[in-house]
Write an enzyme that holds these catalytic residues in place. Structure first.
Site, mmCIF file in Angstrom:
data_model
loop_
_atom_site.group_PDB
_atom_site.id
_atom_site.type_symbol
_atom_site.label_atom_id
_atom_site.label_comp_id
_atom_site.label_asym_id
_atom_site.label_seq_id
_atom_site.Cartn_x
_atom_site.Cartn_y
_atom_site.Cartn_z
ATOM 1 N N CYS A 1 0.834 -1.216 0.000
ATOM 2 C CA CYS A 1 0.000 0.000 0.000
ATOM 3 C C CYS A 1 0.865 1.261 0.000
ATOM 4 C CB CYS A 1 -0.958 -0.021 1.189
ATOM 5 S SG CYS A 1 -0.201 -0.504 2.753
HETATM 6 N N1 LIG Z 1 -4.100 -4.288 5.095
HETATM 7 C C1 LIG Z 1 -3.611 -3.595 4.085
HETATM 8 O O1 LIG Z 1 -3.868 -2.382 3.945
HETATM 9 C C2 LIG Z 1 -2.735 -4.266 3.059
HETATM 10 C C3 LIG Z 1 -2.336 -3.525 1.941
HETATM 11 C C4 LIG Z 1 -1.518 -4.143 0.969
HETATM 12 C C5 LIG Z 1 -1.120 -5.461 1.145
HETATM 13 N N2 LIG Z 1 -1.511 -6.138 2.258
HETATM 14 C C6 LIG Z 1 -1.080 -7.543 2.374
HETATM 15 O O2 LIG Z 1 -2.198 -8.374 2.145
HETATM 16 C C7 LIG Z 1 -2.080 -9.577 2.925
HETATM 17 C C8 LIG Z 1 -3.335 -9.719 3.806
HETATM 18 O O3 LIG Z 1 -3.385 -8.570 4.637
HETATM 19 P P1 LIG Z 1 -4.627 -8.249 5.564
HETATM 20 O O4 LIG Z 1 -4.478 -6.844 6.009
HETATM 21 O O5 LIG Z 1 -5.885 -8.685 4.923
HETATM 22 O O6 LIG Z 1 -4.299 -9.217 6.801
HETATM 23 P P2 LIG Z 1 -5.309 -9.800 7.889
HETATM 24 O O7 LIG Z 1 -6.465 -8.875 8.034
HETATM 25 O O8 LIG Z 1 -4.495 -10.061 9.095
HETATM 26 O O9 LIG Z 1 -5.802 -11.151 7.225
HETATM 27 C C9 LIG Z 1 -4.938 -12.198 6.835
HETATM 28 C C10 LIG Z 1 -5.700 -13.505 6.873
HETATM 29 O O10 LIG Z 1 -4.788 -14.555 6.578
HETATM 30 C C11 LIG Z 1 -5.141 -15.703 7.357
HETATM 31 N N3 LIG Z 1 -3.924 -16.244 7.985
HETATM 32 C C12 LIG Z 1 -3.190 -15.690 8.964
HETATM 33 N N4 LIG Z 1 -2.137 -16.473 9.273
HETATM 34 C C13 LIG Z 1 -2.212 -17.553 8.469
HETATM 35 C C14 LIG Z 1 -1.439 -18.727 8.313
HETATM 36 N N5 LIG Z 1 -0.341 -18.935 9.049
HETATM 37 N N6 LIG Z 1 -1.820 -19.632 7.377
HETATM 38 C C15 LIG Z 1 -2.918 -19.431 6.631
HETATM 39 N N7 LIG Z 1 -3.712 -18.335 6.747
HETATM 40 C C16 LIG Z 1 -3.362 -17.412 7.650
HETATM 41 C C17 LIG Z 1 -6.118 -15.269 8.422
HETATM 42 O O11 LIG Z 1 -7.348 -15.824 8.129
HETATM 43 P P3 LIG Z 1 -8.027 -17.011 8.985
HETATM 44 O O12 LIG Z 1 -7.565 -16.851 10.411
HETATM 45 O O13 LIG Z 1 -9.478 -16.738 8.795
HETATM 46 O O14 LIG Z 1 -7.574 -18.256 8.332
HETATM 47 C C18 LIG Z 1 -6.231 -13.774 8.258
HETATM 48 O O15 LIG Z 1 -7.561 -13.329 8.353
HETATM 49 C C19 LIG Z 1 -0.801 -9.421 3.764
HETATM 50 O O16 LIG Z 1 0.245 -10.106 3.139
HETATM 51 C C20 LIG Z 1 -0.553 -7.912 3.758
HETATM 52 O O17 LIG Z 1 0.792 -7.568 3.914
HETATM 53 C C21 LIG Z 1 -2.325 -5.587 3.205
#
Ligand SMILES: NC(=O)c1ccc[n+]([C@@H]2O[C@H](COP(=O)([O-])OP(=O)(O)OC[C@H]3O[C@@H](n4cnc5c(N)ncnc54)[C@H](OP(=O)(O)O)[C@@H]3O)[C@@H](O)[C@H]2O)c1
Length: 340
Positions: A150
């Site tokens: 982001c």
């Molecule tokens: N947030 C942002 O603004 C943003 C922007 C750009 C990129 N990103 C990237 O996008 C990705 C997701 O970000 P997010 O903000 O959506 O994160 P998040 O809200 O923490 O969600 C990630 C999901 O991945 C699952 N997870 C966590 N640990 C895991 C594991 N060990 N094995 C399998 N599944 C697992 C969990 O789902 P369950 O517990 O339901 O399985 C969790 O809900 C990350 O790599 C982040 O760096 C985020």
């Protein structure tokens, strides 16, 4: 209809992806994955989707996701995605990965910043950095899109038109950025809790944020020469949105009007970058829940410095919106479909 699936649907970017994909006219959402113990109605996990979808969430394997889908989105943490993506690609399906696992081409840099060994360095030569404004043609032909971070999206879109004109006298520029709390993900804890963030404002990971090498690698590729970024991220007590401010010492005199014209020309054919008129500056509230990145410029003529500002929604142009833009490119759809 393009069949798509989302892994990590319960997280912030997964939920945002689902919101966009359910509203996309040419897409059918077939599978959604979360680490649930038993199959569960999606609306039980994410009540905002009640009466919008009957999807059932399961802890699908990557192979099961590939079986039911043409394109799988990985809204998973970095280090997890790199184990999942190859298993979907092996089934001949496409992957759009929102994590950082396939963004950096240099595995030694990846391993230094993400503190883990890269399991599939061989795939990095095939992954394409999913910033359509720079890599549109490559994205169209790719099976593995590394969706940008982001902060890098907000800073690269603000920096590149200026740097391509080679008008700076410096070997680095300063980028100061402020992000809302969803940038850290739903799974985050500790310093991102409400009481720690509310009514406060702080810098974090000063001089060591993992998005620095990502920006520098893309800048080197886009410019054909090294350009360093002195980057300071800040956390602000809002849910979503990023405002970035960049400072470039000028190597020659120019006016704000001239610089506005440089940016307007550069982004003339881009649907999601809005160059603001002279004297108007970006505000997070104007880009929330949209895939736009608003950019503005101002030349401080007395000090001979160009100031460039950008605003975007970290969950949209900074993540899921951009991922859908990339899916549109992969699938041969109009790039703006489901996003305007
Ligand atoms: N947030 C942002 O603004 C943003 C922007 C750009 C990129 N990103 C990237 O996008 C990705 C997701 O970000 P997010 O903000 O959506 O994160 P998040 O809200 O923490 O969600 C990630 C999901 O991945 C699952 N997870 C966590 N640990 C895991 C594991 N060990 N094995 C399998 N599944 C697992 C969990 O789902 P369950 O517990 O339901 O399985 C969790 O809900 C990350 O790599 C982040 O760096 C985020």
């Amino acid at each position: 209809m393009l069949k798509v699936g989302v892994m990590g649907v319960r997280g912030y970017t997964g939920e945002e992806l689902l919101r966009l994909l359910l509203g996309h006219p040419d897409v059918e959402v077939c599978c959604v994955q979360s680490r649930v113990e038993r199959p569960q109605k999606l609306s039980e996990l994410l009540p905002a989707f009640a009466k919008k979808t009957d999807l059932v969430c399961k802890n699908h394997s990557p192979e099961e996701m590939a079986k039911g889908c043409d394109v799988v989105f990985l809204a998973l943490p970095h280090t997890v995605s790199m184990g999942v993506a190859p298993r979907i690609l092996a089934e001949g399906k496409k992957v759009i990965d929102l994590s950082a696992d396939f963004r950096l081409k240099d595995t030694s840099v990846y391993e230094r910043y993400y503190k883990t060994k890269h399991l599939h360095p061989g795939l990095l030569k095939n992954s394409v950095y999913g910033l359509p404004e720079l890599y549109r043609e490559k994205i169209k032909k790719s099976a593995l899109v590394a969706n940008p971070g982001c902060y890098p999206t907000s800073i690269l879109l603000a920096a590149i038109p200026f740097l391509k004109r080679k008008k700076t006298s410096g070997a680095f520029f300063v980028a100061d950025a402020k992000s809302g709390v969803t940038g850290a993900g739903r799974s985050s804890t500790g310093a991102f809790q409400f009481a720690d963030v509310n009514e406060s404002f702080k810098a974090y990971r000063v001089g060591e944020h993992q998005h620095v090498p990502e920006m520098e690698e893309i800048l080197a590729d886009a410019l054909g020469e090294k350009m360093q970024v002195v980057f300071t991220p800040h956390l602000v007590p809002i849910n979503r949105g990023i405002l970035s401010t960049l400072y470039f010492p000028l190597s020659e005199k120019m006016t704000t009007g001239e610089l506005v014209r440089v940016y307007s020309e550069f982004y003339r054919n881009e649907s999601f970058v809005r160059v603001l008129p002279e004297g108007v500056f970006p505000e997070v509230k104007n880009v929330l829940y949209t895939n736009f990145c608003d950019v503005a410029v101002k030349v401080d003529e007395e000090r001979n410095v160009a100031v460039v500002l950008s605003a975007l929604d970290n969950l949209m142009k900074g993540a899921s919106g951009q991922a859908v833009q990339n899916m549109n490119l992969l699938a041969g759809f109009t790039e703006t479909k489901g996003l305007l």
